[in-house]
Design a protein around this motif. Structure first.
Motif, short mmCIF file in Angstrom:
data_model
loop_
_atom_site.label_atom_id
_atom_site.label_comp_id
_atom_site.label_asym_id
_atom_site.label_seq_id
_atom_site.Cartn_x
_atom_site.Cartn_y
_atom_site.Cartn_z
N ILE A 13 0.82 -1.22 0.00
CA ILE A 13 0.00 0.00 0.00
C ILE A 13 0.86 1.27 0.00
O ILE A 13 0.32 2.37 -0.06
CB ILE A 13 -0.96 0.04 1.22
CG1 ILE A 13 -0.18 -0.02 2.55
CG2 ILE A 13 -2.01 -1.04 1.13
CD1 ILE A 13 -1.03 0.23 3.79
N ILE A 74 7.55 -0.92 3.32
CA ILE A 74 8.23 -1.86 2.41
C ILE A 74 7.95 -3.30 2.81
O ILE A 74 7.55 -3.57 3.95
CB ILE A 74 9.75 -1.62 2.41
CG1 ILE A 74 10.30 -1.69 3.85
CG2 ILE A 74 10.14 -0.30 1.77
CD1 ILE A 74 11.61 -2.33 3.93
N GLY A 75 8.16 -4.20 1.87
CA GLY A 75 8.00 -5.62 2.16
C GLY A 75 6.76 -6.18 1.49
O GLY A 75 5.88 -5.46 1.04
N GLY A 76 6.73 -7.53 1.44
CA GLY A 76 5.58 -8.21 0.83
C GLY A 76 5.05 -9.26 1.78
O GLY A 76 5.37 -9.26 2.97
N THR A 78 5.28 -12.29 3.64
CA THR A 78 6.52 -12.98 4.02
C THR A 78 6.45 -14.50 3.79
O THR A 78 7.47 -15.16 3.79
CB THR A 78 6.89 -12.69 5.50
OG1 THR A 78 5.73 -12.89 6.30
CG2 THR A 78 7.38 -11.27 5.69
N LEU A 96 15.73 -1.06 4.97
CA LEU A 96 15.34 -0.19 6.08
C LEU A 96 16.48 -0.06 7.10
O LEU A 96 16.80 1.04 7.55
CB LEU A 96 14.10 -0.82 6.75
CG LEU A 96 13.20 0.06 7.59
CD1 LEU A 96 12.75 1.28 6.82
CD2 LEU A 96 11.98 -0.75 8.04
N LEU A 264 -3.88 0.59 13.86
CA LEU A 264 -2.56 0.71 13.26
C LEU A 264 -2.56 1.75 12.14
O LEU A 264 -1.57 2.44 11.91
CB LEU A 264 -2.23 -0.67 12.67
CG LEU A 264 -0.82 -1.19 12.65
CD1 LEU A 264 -0.16 -1.03 14.00
CD2 LEU A 264 -0.81 -2.65 12.21
N GLY A 265 -3.68 1.90 11.49
CA GLY A 265 -3.79 2.82 10.35
C GLY A 265 -3.72 4.29 10.74
O GLY A 265 -3.72 5.17 9.89
N GLU A 281 7.49 7.87 8.77
CA GLU A 281 6.77 6.74 8.17
C GLU A 281 5.65 6.27 9.10
O GLU A 281 5.73 6.45 10.31
CB GLU A 281 7.74 5.58 7.94
CG GLU A 281 8.37 5.09 9.23
CD GLU A 281 9.35 3.94 9.06
OE1 GLU A 281 8.97 2.92 8.48
OE2 GLU A 281 10.49 4.08 9.54
N HIS A 284 2.68 1.12 10.65
CA HIS A 284 2.25 -0.18 10.11
C HIS A 284 3.12 -0.61 8.93
O HIS A 284 3.97 0.14 8.47
CB HIS A 284 0.78 -0.12 9.68
CG HIS A 284 0.49 0.95 8.67
ND1 HIS A 284 0.89 0.86 7.36
CD2 HIS A 284 -0.14 2.15 8.77
CE1 HIS A 284 0.50 1.94 6.69
NE2 HIS A 284 -0.12 2.75 7.54
N GLY A 285 2.88 -1.83 8.45
CA GLY A 285 3.65 -2.37 7.33
C GLY A 285 2.97 -2.11 5.99
O GLY A 285 2.14 -1.19 5.87
N ALA A 287 0.91 -3.96 4.25
CA ALA A 287 -0.45 -4.52 4.10
C ALA A 287 -0.70 -5.12 2.72
O ALA A 287 -1.61 -4.67 2.00
CB ALA A 287 -1.48 -3.43 4.42
N ASP A 289 -2.21 -7.56 1.80
CA ASP A 289 -3.56 -8.12 1.62
C ASP A 289 -4.57 -7.12 1.04
O ASP A 289 -5.57 -7.51 0.45
CB ASP A 289 -4.10 -8.69 2.96
CG ASP A 289 -4.00 -7.70 4.13
OD1 ASP A 289 -3.07 -6.86 4.15
OD2 ASP A 289 -4.85 -7.77 5.04
N LYS A 295 -8.14 0.65 -0.35
CA LYS A 295 -8.75 0.39 0.96
C LYS A 295 -7.89 0.88 2.11
O LYS A 295 -8.32 0.88 3.26
CB LYS A 295 -8.95 -1.13 1.15
CG LYS A 295 -10.10 -1.70 0.38
CD LYS A 295 -10.23 -3.18 0.74
CE LYS A 295 -11.39 -3.81 0.00
NZ LYS A 295 -11.31 -5.28 0.07
N ASN A 297 -5.83 2.96 4.87
CA ASN A 297 -6.02 4.20 5.62
C ASN A 297 -4.74 5.05 5.48
O ASN A 297 -3.68 4.64 5.95
CB ASN A 297 -6.27 3.86 7.09
CG ASN A 297 -6.57 5.08 7.93
OD1 ASN A 297 -6.44 6.21 7.45
ND2 ASN A 297 -6.97 4.86 9.17
#
Ligand code: NAD
Length: 360
Positions: A13, A74-76, A78, A96, A264-265, A281, A284-285, A287, A289, A295, A297
């Motif tokens: 996101i 960042i990240g996908g 896992t 990071l 978290l949002g 930043e 949260h990560g 997301a 999903d 969607k 926030n």
């Protein structure tokens, strides 16, 4: 004022939420007569896909030559993303760690507050919440147990692991000064959290914090043991203004504080060095999903942009305008899916960003 901002949209996101934060920054620039010049760099999975590494040296140079960094996430996934089949030093999170190290970001700031409109999301009882709470956790980010020497070895036939918790007085002093400086911009109270009844590193922490406190006679200082602090956060969170603590205690306590804030949002964060420079930043990560579905926030990222204005650019009026705009949008009943409750108006990421920008 003209300022250079390095923008790291990142993965998942990240691009969606950063775009909305930039929409808000652009509105601030227009209203208050500033110019923000953005330069995009890649970090995380998107950088791995393009360059084979999570952060290039060229990208670090761009960040170093700017006034502040705005980061999405960042990240996908896992479990399923091919990025997590790579060696640990080539995975998204390594980017990071590298940027924090290269930029000397030793102070991590995480606000945890409760918006009255989001009371329902807070797991604490009404009588504990009272009129809400508003605290700032100042965590040391580059020392302590996470950076000390470690090893696992066989000692007389028994597998044995050792981690080392080291702090020197300079590392403690610079974070303590940051903590007191922030308290001066807030309600002028610092709770320094340690485990001084057991740990030498905590006894040194307490001694240095007491020394620094002498330069801030207006700030009330209290010391609290970390186990007590973990209890007090859920017993009476209103008592805290600035919580000043070392790396591991801060890691754990800031997640506890995030939990009682509800979503978290909504939670922003900043990592600062010993100049005005910082990286901002959401807590949260990425997301994965909900990525690409409008969607997410964007408020945590918008509030991170507000921290950027306040702490790196000394633009307090502008930061207040952003914080107030977020409050007004919540008061008007607009919600993204993660903070939705009955009777409220559901909006997507883009609309939420536009609503906040329009309120400035
Ligand atoms: P996450 O924070 O990305 O998501 C946890 C849950 O919260 C998910 O259901 C997600 O949809 C939801 N969520 C998070 N942010 C949201 C937002 N702004 N709006 C609406 N819902 C939101 O945590 P995770 O799923 O454990 O991690 C996903 C990836 O993010 C991993 O690769 C992880 O390593 C990475 N990560 C990155 C950072 C960072 O960039 N600093 C921090 C934490 C996690």
């Amino acid at each position: 004022m003209e300022k250079k901002i390095t923008v790291i949209k990142g993965d998942g996101i990240g691009p969606e939420i950063v775009t909305e934060a930039q929409k808000v920054l652009d509105k601030v620039a227009e209203k208050f007569g500033h110019k923000f010049v953005y330069t995009d760099i890649l970090m995380g999975g998107c950088s791995i896909d393009k360059y084979g590494v999570p952060l290039t040296d060229e990208a670090v140079e761009v960040a170093k030559n700017s006034d502040a960094v705005l980061l999405g996430s960042i990240g996908g996934n896992t479990s399923t993303s091919p990025w997590y089949k790579l060696a640990p030093n080539l995975r998204p999170e390594a980017g990071l760690l590298k940027i924090r190290k290269e930029l000397g970001l030793f102070a991590n700031l995480r606000p945890a507050n409760l918006y009255p409109e989001l009371r329902e999301a807070c797991p604490l009882k009404d009588e504990i919440i009272g009129d809400g709470f508003d605290m700032m956790i100042m965590r040391e980010l580059t020392g302590g147990l996470y950076f000390g020497a470690r090893k696992t070895e066989n000692v007389d036939g028994v597998e044995t692991a050792v981690d080392t918790l080291t702090y020197n007085e300079n590392e403690i002093r610079r974070i303590a000064i940051r903590g007191f400086d922030i308290a001066m911009k807030r309600r002028k109270k610092v709770t320094s959290v340690d485990k001084a009844n057991v740990l030498d590193s905590s006894r040194l922490w307490r001694k240095v914090v007491n020394e620094v406190a002498k330069d801030y006679p207006e700030v009330e200082l209290e010391h609290m043991l970390v186990d007590n602090c973990a209890m007090q956060l859920v017993r009476d969170p209103k008592q805290f203004d600035v919580i000043l603590t070392e790396n591991m205690f801060g890691d754990i306590l800031s997640d506890e504080a995030a939990m009682i804030s509800g979503s978290l949002g909504m939670l922003a964060s900043a990592s600062l060095n010993d100049t005005k420079f910082g990286m901002y930043e959401p807590s949260h990560g990425s997301a994965p999903d909900i990525a690409g579905q409008d969607k997410a926030n964007p408020i945590a990222t918008i509030l991170s942009a507000s921290m950027l204005l306040r702490f790196s650019f000394d633009m307090d009026k502008e930061a207040d305008a952003v914080d107030n705009a977020v409050k007004k949008v919540l008061e008007a009943g607009y919600r993204t899916g993660d903070i939705m409750s009955e009777g409220m108006k559901l909006v997507g990421c883009k609309e939420m960003g536009s609503l906040v920008a329009d309120m400035i």
